[in-house]
Design a protein around this motif. Structure first.
Motif, PDB file in Angstrom:
ATOM      1  N   ASN A  53       0.836  -1.216   0.000  1.00  0.00           N
ATOM      2  CA  ASN A  53       0.000   0.000   0.000  1.00  0.00           C
ATOM      3  C   ASN A  53       0.862   1.255   0.000  1.00  0.00           C
ATOM      4  N   ALA A  54       1.907   1.235   0.833  1.00  0.00           N
ATOM      5  CA  ALA A  54       2.793   2.408   0.907  1.00  0.00           C
ATOM      6  C   ALA A  54       3.388   2.668  -0.470  1.00  0.00           C
ATOM      7  N   PHE A  89       0.387   3.893  -2.947  1.00  0.00           N
ATOM      8  CA  PHE A  89      -0.280   5.193  -2.795  1.00  0.00           C
ATOM      9  C   PHE A  89       0.680   6.381  -2.746  1.00  0.00           C
ATOM     10  N   ASP A 130       4.864   6.301   5.067  1.00  0.00           N
ATOM     11  CA  ASP A 130       5.022   6.761   3.671  1.00  0.00           C
ATOM     12  C   ASP A 130       4.655   8.233   3.592  1.00  0.00           C
ATOM     13  N   GLY A 172      -2.035  10.351   2.728  1.00  0.00           N
ATOM     14  CA  GLY A 172      -2.495  10.469   4.127  1.00  0.00           C
ATOM     15  C   GLY A 172      -3.957  10.093   4.289  1.00  0.00           C
ATOM     16  N   LEU A 173      -4.450  10.247   5.509  1.00  0.00           N
ATOM     17  CA  LEU A 173      -5.832   9.854   5.828  1.00  0.00           C
ATOM     18  C   LEU A 173      -6.472  10.909   6.713  1.00  0.00           C
ATOM     19  N   ILE A 188     -10.803   2.220   6.674  1.00  0.00           N
ATOM     20  CA  ILE A 188      -9.885   1.502   5.771  1.00  0.00           C
ATOM     21  C   ILE A 188      -9.779   0.006   6.038  1.00  0.00           C
ATOM     22  N   ARG A 197     -12.578   0.975  -0.455  1.00  0.00           N
ATOM     23  CA  ARG A 197     -11.492   1.677  -1.146  1.00  0.00           C
ATOM     24  C   ARG A 197     -11.727   3.165  -0.972  1.00  0.00           C
ATOM     25  N   GLY A 198     -10.734   3.867  -0.474  1.00  0.00           N
ATOM     26  CA  GLY A 198     -10.895   5.298  -0.221  1.00  0.00           C
ATOM     27  C   GLY A 198     -11.158   6.048  -1.518  1.00  0.00           C
ATOM     28  N   HIS A 207      -8.275   7.871  -2.872  1.00  0.00           N
ATOM     29  CA  HIS A 207      -7.109   7.075  -3.241  1.00  0.00           C
ATOM     30  C   HIS A 207      -7.358   6.160  -4.429  1.00  0.00           C
ATOM     31  N   GLY A 243      -6.981  -1.717  -6.909  1.00  0.00           N
ATOM     32  CA  GLY A 243      -6.973  -2.598  -5.735  1.00  0.00           C
ATOM     33  C   GLY A 243      -8.351  -3.191  -5.511  1.00  0.00           C
ATOM     34  N   SER A 244      -8.430  -4.053  -4.503  1.00  0.00           N
ATOM     35  CA  SER A 244      -9.704  -4.735  -4.234  1.00  0.00           C
ATOM     36  C   SER A 244     -10.321  -4.284  -2.919  1.00  0.00           C
ATOM     37  N   LEU A 260      -5.915  -4.449   3.597  1.00  0.00           N
ATOM     38  CA  LEU A 260      -5.843  -4.090   5.020  1.00  0.00           C
ATOM     39  C   LEU A 260      -6.773  -4.952   5.870  1.00  0.00           C
ATOM     40  N   ALA A 261      -7.920  -5.364   5.274  1.00  0.00           N
ATOM     41  CA  ALA A 261      -8.834  -6.241   6.030  1.00  0.00           C
ATOM     42  C   ALA A 261      -8.118  -7.551   6.338  1.00  0.00           C
ATOM     43  N   THR A 289       1.179   8.686   5.725  1.00  0.00           N
ATOM     44  CA  THR A 289       0.515   7.723   6.619  1.00  0.00           C
ATOM     45  C   THR A 289       1.563   6.854   7.306  1.00  0.00           C
ATOM     46  N   MET A 322       1.508   3.241   9.273  1.00  0.00           N
ATOM     47  CA  MET A 322       0.747   2.070   9.730  1.00  0.00           C
ATOM     48  C   MET A 322       1.590   1.387  10.797  1.00  0.00           C
TER      49      MET A 322
HETATM   50  P1  ADP Z   1      -6.722  -1.494  -1.672  1.00  0.00           P
HETATM   51  O1  ADP Z   1      -5.300  -1.100  -1.459  1.00  0.00           O
HETATM   52  O2  ADP Z   1      -6.875  -2.672  -2.558  1.00  0.00           O
HETATM   53  O3  ADP Z   1      -7.611  -0.363  -2.044  1.00  0.00           O
HETATM   54  P2  ADP Z   1      -6.619  -1.958   1.138  1.00  0.00           P
HETATM   55  O4  ADP Z   1      -7.514  -2.760   2.038  1.00  0.00           O
HETATM   56  O5  ADP Z   1      -5.198  -2.333   1.124  1.00  0.00           O
HETATM   57  O6  ADP Z   1      -7.269  -2.028  -0.275  1.00  0.00           O
HETATM   58  O7  ADP Z   1      -6.755  -0.455   1.553  1.00  0.00           O
HETATM   59  C1  ADP Z   1      -8.029   0.083   1.730  1.00  0.00           C
HETATM   60  C2  ADP Z   1      -8.017   1.597   1.554  1.00  0.00           C
HETATM   61  O8  ADP Z   1      -7.248   2.174   2.608  1.00  0.00           O
HETATM   62  C3  ADP Z   1      -7.333   2.052   0.303  1.00  0.00           C
HETATM   63  O9  ADP Z   1      -8.226   2.024  -0.806  1.00  0.00           O
HETATM   64  C4  ADP Z   1      -6.937   3.467   0.677  1.00  0.00           C
HETATM   65  O10 ADP Z   1      -8.055   4.313   0.580  1.00  0.00           O
HETATM   66  C5  ADP Z   1      -6.589   3.338   2.145  1.00  0.00           C
HETATM   67  N1  ADP Z   1      -5.123   3.158   2.355  1.00  0.00           N
HETATM   68  C6  ADP Z   1      -4.470   2.009   2.619  1.00  0.00           C
HETATM   69  N2  ADP Z   1      -3.155   2.231   2.779  1.00  0.00           N
HETATM   70  C7  ADP Z   1      -2.966   3.554   2.618  1.00  0.00           C
HETATM   71  C8  ADP Z   1      -1.837   4.413   2.654  1.00  0.00           C
HETATM   72  N3  ADP Z   1      -0.598   3.961   2.891  1.00  0.00           N
HETATM   73  N4  ADP Z   1      -2.021   5.739   2.455  1.00  0.00           N
HETATM   74  C9  ADP Z   1      -3.282   6.225   2.218  1.00  0.00           C
HETATM   75  N5  ADP Z   1      -4.376   5.452   2.155  1.00  0.00           N
HETATM   76  C10 ADP Z   1      -4.240   4.148   2.353  1.00  0.00           C
END
Ligand code: ADP
Length: 509
Positions: free
Chosen positions: A403-404, A407, A431, A435-436, A444, A450-451, A454, A460-461, A465-466, A490, A492
């Motif tokens: 993810n890092a 994004f 990263d 940000g969030l 998330i 999916r944000g 983002h 992505g699916s 993160l789940a 962000t 994590m």
């Molecule tokens: P995906 O990456 O497939 O969209 P994830 O479950 O990994 O699904 O992440 C879910 C959502 O969390 C992402 O769509 C994004 O909106 C947010 N997210 C995850 N990691 C980051 C990050 N490092 N920086 C910003 N947003 C993040």
């Protein structure tokens, strides 16, 4: 002035005296008894109980006149004896005492009956409300009930169905609806302030006096009931206000219950949806794994075939097929593991392991993704071992690193650090990506989320993160998203349990 009902009571009292005359005549004719005063005390007594003090006194006076008819010379009212005076005084005292007692008793009885009527009305209200399925229906029931119980016109104001604040179900109104609506709206706004009353009186210049009652919690869903007070003087502790309040309380309780029921239903629905998703994910994953195994096998056979390995382009292609198929296989394996962990069918295989090995393993697996990017590693010296399933935790870290990389801008560095805080191991991946905000950080970890901000940056699916969260929590750890806000990167942070609890240990990274 004596009202019609009162004069009827006096007439009836006189009737009672007339009725008593018959036994009086019989007594005088058939017995040697001289005085019939005792007989004429009875109408006064009965009138006191049935009709009150006034008619009782009238019956006593009339009884005294009638008694004198039976003193010799018989049937003459002109004879006045001392015993007659005594009889009259006794009759009056009896009439006054019994009348007063009976009056008190009657008032008490009326109060009890009234109380009973109110309890019955409240009971009817609660059973009607129980049948109401939503907030709007509850408001309607409460308004109708209030109108019936208070025997007054009641206008219900609420916002609903995308419409602004308006009167509901009142086609005709004596006062201009807009004026009343304005008063109701400003009362509703005042209700939001702490300490403001739930009932108030509004005097409308052209519309008389109205009692405004707030129903439901102050906010966009609340309603206001306007009760027409006519010319009633304002008394906030008065009868009407007290009754309006008890009806409002019943309504508020039901609204509260409805809220709780809703929350419960939503939770049950979510649980059912989750269970269905698990079943779906498990069956789809199984279905995919068999053809994927053939693709993987075929790709590795192809890459070793002399004709392919002799041709660099074909060789690269077959390797790419094998590598992508391998990645897909790992993802499917992760999904299967998640559903099994959630169903309790998969237990982590705990091992005592050096966290540095986990971090390095995850970095190896994501080397391709992170290539060309600056990655800094700051692991505290002598990191204690953690007790986790290394495969699951490494996978969680891989998802976070991916993810890092996904994004954050291509040239932005990624910083990995690890250290002990409060008796637990923390691995943080920072990263410099989008940000969030607070709302995003709360969502998330939901599956398939999916944000919005983002989604355009990378595909992505919404499962990474789940999956990471499920794996980490199955190991007794947790994941914490930290961000100073949109555009500010962000971090994590994974929290993992130490193999041997080190009490009192603090930041050493
Ligand atoms: P995906 O990456 O497939 O969209 P994830 O479950 O990994 O699904 O992440 C879910 C959502 O969390 C992402 O769509 C994004 O909106 C947010 N997210 C995850 N990691 C980051 C990050 N490092 N920086 C910003 N947003 C993040």
């Amino acid at each position: 002035m004596i009202s019609r009902i009162d004069s009827l009571a006096y007439l009836k009292a006189a009737g009672l005296v007339a009725v008593a005359t018959l036994p009086a005549v019989i007594m005088v004719v058939l017995t040697p008894l001289e005085s019939v005063s005792a007989i004429y005390m009875l109408p006064g007594l009965v009138a006191a109980v049935w009709y009150g003090t006034g008619p009782a006194v009238a019956a006593a006076l009339l009884g005294a006149v009638m008694t004198s008819l039976f003193y010799p010379p018989l049937f003459s009212v002109m004879v006045v004896r001392p015993s007659q005076i005594v009889d009259l005084i006794i009759s009056l005292i009896v009439a006054l005492t019994i009348g007063r007692l009976a009056g008190q008793l009657r008032a008490q009885m009326l109060r009890v009956r009234e109380e009973e009527r109110r309890v019955r009305q409240l009971y009817d209200l609660s059973s009607e409300i129980a049948g109401a399925g939503d907030v709007a229906a509850i408001y309607d029931v409460v308004a109708a009930h209030m109108a019936e119980a208070l025997e007054r016109e009641v206008v219900l104001f609420a916002a609903g169905d995308g419409q602004p604040w308006h009167a509901i179900g009142r086609p005709t109104l004596a006062v201009p609806a807009a004026t009343l609506a304005e008063a109701a709206l400003s009362f509703a706004e005042r209700r939001g302030q702490p300490g403001s009353p739930d009932v108030a009186v509004a005097d409308l210049p052209a519309g008389g006096r109205w009692l405004l009652c707030g129903l439901g919690r102050p906010g966009p869903l609340q309603a206001v009931l306007a009760v027409a007070m006519g010319g009633d003087s304002h008394d906030p502790s008065g009868e009407i206000v007290a009754r309006a309040r008890s009806i409002l309380e019943e309504g508020a309780r039901s609204l509260e219950r409805l809220g709780l029921t809703r929350a419960l239903e939503e939770r049950q629905l979510r649980q059912r949806t989750d269970a269905l998703r698990d079943i779906l994910m498990e069956s789809v994953s199984h279905e995919l794994r068999t053809p994927l195994a053939s693709i993987l096998g075929s790709a590795s056979v192809l890459s070793t075939a002399p004709a392919v390995s002799a041709e660099p382009r074909l060789s690269d292609l077959s390797k790419a097929i094998a590598s992508e198929a391998g990645r897909l296989d790992r993802r499917i394996q992760n999904l299967l593991d998640v559903t099994r962990i959630r169903a309790g069918a998969l237990q982590p295989r705990f091992d005592e392991i050096d966290p540095a090995d986990i971090v390095n393993g995850a970095l190896d697996s994501t080397a391709e993704r992170l290539s060309g990017r600056k990655v800094t590693l700051a692991l505290a010296r002598d990191l204690p071992f953690v007790r986790v399933d290394p495969v699951l935790i490494e996978q969680a870290l891989i998802n976070i690193l991916e993810n890092a990389a996904k994004f954050a801008p291509g040239d932005a560095p990624i910083a990995i650090s690890a250290g002990v805080h409060d008796g637990r191991l923390a691995i943080a991946v920072h990263d410099e990506g989008p940000g969030l905000d607070r709302h995003e950080a709360e969502q998330i970890f939901e599956r398939f989320h999916r944000g919005e901000r983002h989604a355009d940056i990378a595909g992505g699916s919404g499962l990474g993160l789940a999956i990471a969260k499920t794996f980490v929590e199955a190991n007794g750890g947790s994941i914490e998203p930290l961000s100073e806000g949109p555009g500010k990167g962000t971090t994590m942070r994974l929290w993992l349990p130490l193999a041997v609890q080190r009490v009192g240990e603090s930041d050493d990274d």
